[in-house]
Design a protein around this motif. Structure first.
Motif, PDB file in Angstrom:
ATOM      1  N   VAL A 149      38.447  34.902  35.716  1.00 52.66           N
ATOM      2  CA  VAL A 149      38.413  36.241  36.297  1.00 52.66           C
ATOM      3  C   VAL A 149      38.261  37.285  35.193  1.00 52.66           C
ATOM      4  CG1 VAL A 149      39.761  37.980  37.540  1.00 52.66           C
ATOM      5  CG2 VAL A 149      39.721  35.617  38.352  1.00 52.66           C
ATOM      6  N   SER A 150      38.942  37.093  34.086  1.00 54.70           N
ATOM      7  CA  SER A 150      38.849  38.064  32.996  1.00 54.70           C
ATOM      8  C   SER A 150      37.452  38.064  32.383  1.00 54.70           C
ATOM      9  CB  SER A 150      39.917  37.796  31.935  1.00 54.70           C
ATOM     10  OG  SER A 150      39.497  36.923  30.945  1.00 54.70           O
TER      11      SER A 150
ATOM     12  N   PHE B  43      35.385  40.119  34.847  1.00 55.18           N
ATOM     13  CA  PHE B  43      35.729  41.534  34.780  1.00 55.18           C
ATOM     14  C   PHE B  43      35.236  42.162  33.473  1.00 55.18           C
ATOM     15  CE2 PHE B  43      39.275  42.503  38.053  1.00 55.18           C
ATOM     16  CZ  PHE B  43      38.537  41.868  39.035  1.00 55.18           C
TER      17      PHE B  43
ATOM     18  N   TYR C 197      41.717  38.145  41.997  1.00 53.61           N
ATOM     19  CA  TYR C 197      42.587  39.146  41.389  1.00 53.61           C
ATOM     20  C   TYR C 197      43.426  39.845  42.456  1.00 53.61           C
ATOM     21  CZ  TYR C 197      44.125  43.312  38.922  1.00 53.61           C
ATOM     22  OH  TYR C 197      44.900  44.304  38.385  1.00 53.61           O
ATOM     23  N   GLN C 198      42.816  40.131  43.582  1.00 54.94           N
ATOM     24  CA  GLN C 198      43.529  40.798  44.674  1.00 54.94           C
ATOM     25  C   GLN C 198      44.716  39.957  45.138  1.00 54.94           C
ATOM     26  OE1 GLN C 198      41.137  41.346  48.160  1.00 54.94           O
ATOM     27  NE2 GLN C 198      42.697  42.481  49.280  1.00 54.94           N
TER      28      GLN C 198
ATOM     29  N   HIS D 238      46.417  37.803  43.467  1.00 52.76           N
ATOM     30  CA  HIS D 238      47.447  37.582  42.456  1.00 52.76           C
ATOM     31  C   HIS D 238      47.902  38.878  41.792  1.00 52.76           C
ATOM     32  CE1 HIS D 238      45.531  33.573  42.817  1.00 52.76           C
ATOM     33  NE2 HIS D 238      46.757  33.144  42.614  1.00 52.76           N
ATOM     34  N   SER D 239      47.715  39.981  42.487  1.00 56.75           N
ATOM     35  CA  SER D 239      48.144  41.267  41.948  1.00 56.75           C
ATOM     36  C   SER D 239      48.679  42.125  43.094  1.00 56.75           C
ATOM     37  CB  SER D 239      46.968  41.987  41.266  1.00 56.75           C
ATOM     38  OG  SER D 239      46.033  42.423  42.247  1.00 56.75           O
TER      39      SER D 239
ATOM     40  N   GLU E 129      47.157  44.766  44.115  1.00 57.52           N
ATOM     41  CA  GLU E 129      46.043  45.501  44.697  1.00 57.52           C
ATOM     42  C   GLU E 129      45.914  45.184  46.188  1.00 57.52           C
ATOM     43  OE1 GLU E 129      44.157  47.860  43.548  1.00 57.52           O
ATOM     44  OE2 GLU E 129      45.125  47.808  41.584  1.00 57.52           O
TER      45      GLU E 129
ATOM     46  N   ASN F  75      39.907  44.293  47.433  1.00 53.83           N
ATOM     47  CA  ASN F  75      39.050  43.662  46.441  1.00 53.83           C
ATOM     48  C   ASN F  75      38.335  44.772  45.668  1.00 53.83           C
ATOM     49  OD1 ASN F  75      36.824  42.433  45.117  1.00 53.83           O
ATOM     50  ND2 ASN F  75      36.788  40.761  46.593  1.00 53.83           N
TER      51      ASN F  75
ATOM     52  N   HIS G 139      41.324  49.740  36.586  1.00 56.50           N
ATOM     53  CA  HIS G 139      41.810  48.379  36.797  1.00 56.50           C
ATOM     54  C   HIS G 139      40.812  47.364  36.263  1.00 56.50           C
ATOM     55  CE1 HIS G 139      45.426  49.161  39.067  1.00 56.50           C
ATOM     56  NE2 HIS G 139      44.785  50.001  39.841  1.00 56.50           N
TER      57      HIS G 139
ATOM     58  N   PHE H 188      41.094  44.019  31.631  1.00 58.59           N
ATOM     59  CA  PHE H 188      41.007  42.636  31.224  1.00 58.59           C
ATOM     60  C   PHE H 188      40.328  42.482  29.875  1.00 58.59           C
ATOM     61  CE2 PHE H 188      41.715  42.524  35.680  1.00 58.59           C
ATOM     62  CZ  PHE H 188      42.526  41.429  35.838  1.00 58.59           C
TER      63      PHE H 188
END
Length: 202
Positions: free
Chosen positions: A91-92, A95, A135-136, A138-139, A141, A144, A196, A200
């Motif tokens: 994911v990073s 991003f 990310y959504q 696991h955060s 937020e 998405n 946001h 990353f």
């Protein structure tokens, strides 16, 4: 550069990205295209190999530039390479590419009337949306962020318009993306989204 991940790692350890960067700047189109193809084998590799590519500022900048190349074959190869990074990367990683302007680049690519390029672009968009969804989940937020940004820059409208495309693969991919990520109204992410997305590091 078609080889095993182990061999690719050896080449990366030996600094292969420096001469590849020089080839990416070559004025001969076939040389630049082959260099993009070589990079695509690196970005199809391990997480470590994708990180090495993303950390090589010159190679990354040149590849993103080639994603906007007027030469269609070079542009295809470049977007394929970057799509590989969004597919096999973290994911990073994804991003990081978004932070470097990948969404705007893909948005422009959708303006070209080429079936292969459009499919590659939609594949990359799907990978980015998946990263946003991960990310959504696991955060904290509530949405998405990538889906919101895609809508904000006008790319969602272009994707929706592709529902009338005569190619079945494109149509099916578009329907898949819309049903998976846009089954409700997308809120305007406002100025907070970019903050946001840039948190990353690779």
């Amino acid at each position: 550069l078609t080889t095993t991940h182990q061999h690719t790692q050896t080449l990366l350890n030996d600094g292969i990205l420096d001469p590849l960067s020089r080839l990416l700047k070559n004025e001969r189109k076939n040389v630049a295209r082959e260099a993009c193809w070589a990079i695509s084998n690196i970005t199809a590799g391990t997480l470590e190999q994708i990180s090495t590519f993303l950390h090589h500022s010159e190679a990354l900048t040149l590849m993103l530039d080639h994603c906007k190349n007027d030469d269609l074959e070079i542009q295809r190869e470049a977007i394929w390479a970057i799509a590989n990074a969004t597919s096999g990367g973290s994911v990073s990683h994804t991003f990081t590419l978004v932070h470097r302007g990948l969404l705007n680049i893909l948005n422009e690519a959708l303006d070209r009337d080429d079936t292969k390029l459009t499919l590659l672009t939609l594949e990359a968009v799907g990978n980015i949306l998946e990263a946003g969804a991960l990310y959504q989940r696991h955060s904290d937020e509530g949405q998405n962020l990538c889906a919101g940004q895609i809508d904000k820059i006008g790319m969602l409208t272009k994707i929706e318009d592709l529902q009338t495309h005569p190619n079945n693969e494109i149509y099916n991919k578009v329907v898949e993306l819309i049903e998976e990520y846009y089954d409700h109204d997308v809120e305007d992410p406002g100025n907070g989204t970019q903050a946001h997305l840039t948190e990353f590091d690779v």
